[in-house]
Write an enzyme that holds these catalytic residues in place. Structure first.
Site, PDB file in Angstrom:
ATOM      1  N   ASN A   1      14.209 -29.062  20.172  1.00 51.88           N
ATOM      2  CA  ASN A   1      13.200 -29.444  21.171  1.00 51.88           C
ATOM      3  C   ASN A   1      13.792 -29.535  22.580  1.00 51.88           C
ATOM      4  OD1 ASN A   1      14.764 -31.725  20.990  1.00 51.88           O
ATOM      5  ND2 ASN A   1      13.094 -33.129  20.491  1.00 51.88           N
TER       6      ASN A   1
ATOM      7  N   GLU B   1      15.085 -37.307  24.634  1.00 50.86           N
ATOM      8  CA  GLU B   1      14.014 -36.499  24.057  1.00 50.86           C
ATOM      9  C   GLU B   1      13.027 -36.043  25.137  1.00 50.86           C
ATOM     10  OE1 GLU B   1      14.503 -35.660  21.130  1.00 50.86           O
ATOM     11  OE2 GLU B   1      14.743 -37.273  19.687  1.00 50.86           O
TER      12      GLU B   1
ATOM     13  N   HIS C   1      16.447 -31.412  23.453  1.00 55.77           N
ATOM     14  CA  HIS C   1      17.090 -32.685  23.799  1.00 55.77           C
ATOM     15  C   HIS C   1      18.603 -32.500  23.951  1.00 55.77           C
ATOM     16  CE1 HIS C   1      17.879 -34.273  19.401  1.00 55.77           C
ATOM     17  NE2 HIS C   1      18.786 -33.400  19.759  1.00 55.77           N
TER      18      HIS C   1
ATOM     19  N   ASP D   1      26.083 -40.654  21.514  1.00 53.17           N
ATOM     20  CA  ASP D   1      24.997 -41.433  20.923  1.00 53.17           C
ATOM     21  C   ASP D   1      25.363 -41.983  19.549  1.00 53.17           C
ATOM     22  OD1 ASP D   1      24.987 -38.950  19.666  1.00 53.17           O
ATOM     23  OD2 ASP D   1      23.122 -38.304  20.565  1.00 53.17           O
TER      24      ASP D   1
HETATM   25  P1  PGA Z   1      22.917 -29.768  15.595  1.00 55.51           P
HETATM   26  O1  PGA Z   1      22.253 -30.841  16.557  1.00 55.51           O
HETATM   27  O2  PGA Z   1      24.238 -29.424  16.210  1.00 55.51           O
HETATM   28  O3  PGA Z   1      23.052 -30.460  14.290  1.00 55.51           O
HETATM   29  O4  PGA Z   1      21.996 -28.574  15.561  1.00 55.51           O
HETATM   30  C1  PGA Z   1      22.230 -30.643  17.921  1.00 55.51           C
HETATM   31  C2  PGA Z   1      21.426 -31.726  18.600  1.00 55.51           C
HETATM   32  O5  PGA Z   1      20.454 -32.227  18.012  1.00 55.51           O
HETATM   33  O6  PGA Z   1      21.773 -32.078  19.734  1.00 55.51           O
END
Ligand code: PGA
Length: 245
Positions: A136, A143, A138, A67
């Site tokens: 959450n 999302e 995702h 992404d």
């Molecule tokens: P993080 O993000 O590794 O910074 O916790 C993970 C994500 O949002 O997929």
């Protein structure tokens, strides 16, 4: 599904890098799917060490990132393009033309997203996809929602994600509200998936994911239960709410 629980973040990162290195040694032209965020940084650091000290060769590796934020220029330190070069690509011998990161500055987003999926197909699909997980649930920027888009697409970031990612920005109102993300189908087509979760902040979502034998688009990572080759590596903190292991 294979589960590994490692003592801490450092052990988790080493385990993940080991899995990557084994696959790369078996198939030097491996097509890898890469993630950004805090979680994979240790894995990338260990892969850089393996490249420098053990000659791990990335010269034929092809990469596709999950992404990118919409509207950030590549020289913005918060862009995922900047992150990937800073945390990995500048330190290994991957060929620049083999690197693919969604371009958050394109004007015709729909046709660009279609081309991104076509490009993955052109290389025979992703062999090994690395994933973090949002608080959450995702994966990429897919999302929680009633419906989840299958292919690479433009998406709105959820409030939870903007809040979680604001730790990397000066304030929450600087976090972009949209991003281009590989869709759930683009991710699920990967031959092998490696999901990492580290720290207490991920304990609740990992418990939700692994204690319930259910899938729901409200927890996008639960769709991975339908994939036939998923490995999850957690550290003890992230695994602390999981029953029966
Ligand atoms: P993080 O993000 O590794 O910074 O916790 C993970 C994500 O949002 O997929």
């Amino acid at each position: 599904m294979q589960l590994f629980i490692e003592k801490d973040y450092s052990a988790l990162s080493n385990k993940a890098a080991q899995i990557f290195a084994n696959e790369i040694r078996q198939k030097p032209d491996l097509v890898i799917g890469l993630a950004t965020g805090g979680t994979p940084k240790g894995t990338y650091k260990e892969l850089i060490r393996m490249h420098r000290e053990e000659g791990l060769d990335f010269s034929k590796i092809v990469s596709f990132n999950l992404d990118e934020y919409l509207g950030l220029t590549p020289d913005n330190p918060q862009s995922y393009k900047y992150y990937m070069f800073e945390n990995l690509f500048n330190h290994i011998n991957i060929q620049r033309e083999n690197v693919h990161i969604p371009d958050g500055l394109v004007s015709d987003i729909n046709s660009y997203c279609k081309k991104y999926d076509k490009e993955i197909e052109k290389y025979g699909g992703i062999d090994l996809q690395l994933l973090g997980i949002g608080v959450n649930g995702h994966i990429g920027f897919n999302e929680p929602a009633d419906e989840i888009i299958v292919d690479t697409h433009l998406t709105d970031l959820s409030k939870d994600t903007i809040k979680a990612n604001s730790r990397y920005f000066d304030s929450a109102d600087q976090v972009p509200t949209k991003a281009i993300t590989m869709g759930i189908g683009s991710i699920m087509k990967a031959k092998k998936i490696l999901l990492l979760a580290s720290g207490q902040a991920k304990a609740e979502i990992m418990a939700k994911l692994l204690n319930n034998n259910t899938i729901t688009t409200k927890t996008p990572a639960s769709l991975l239960m339908l994939h036939q080759d998923v490995t999850i590596i957690m550290d003890e903190e992230a695994a602390s709410g999981i029953k029966n292991i």
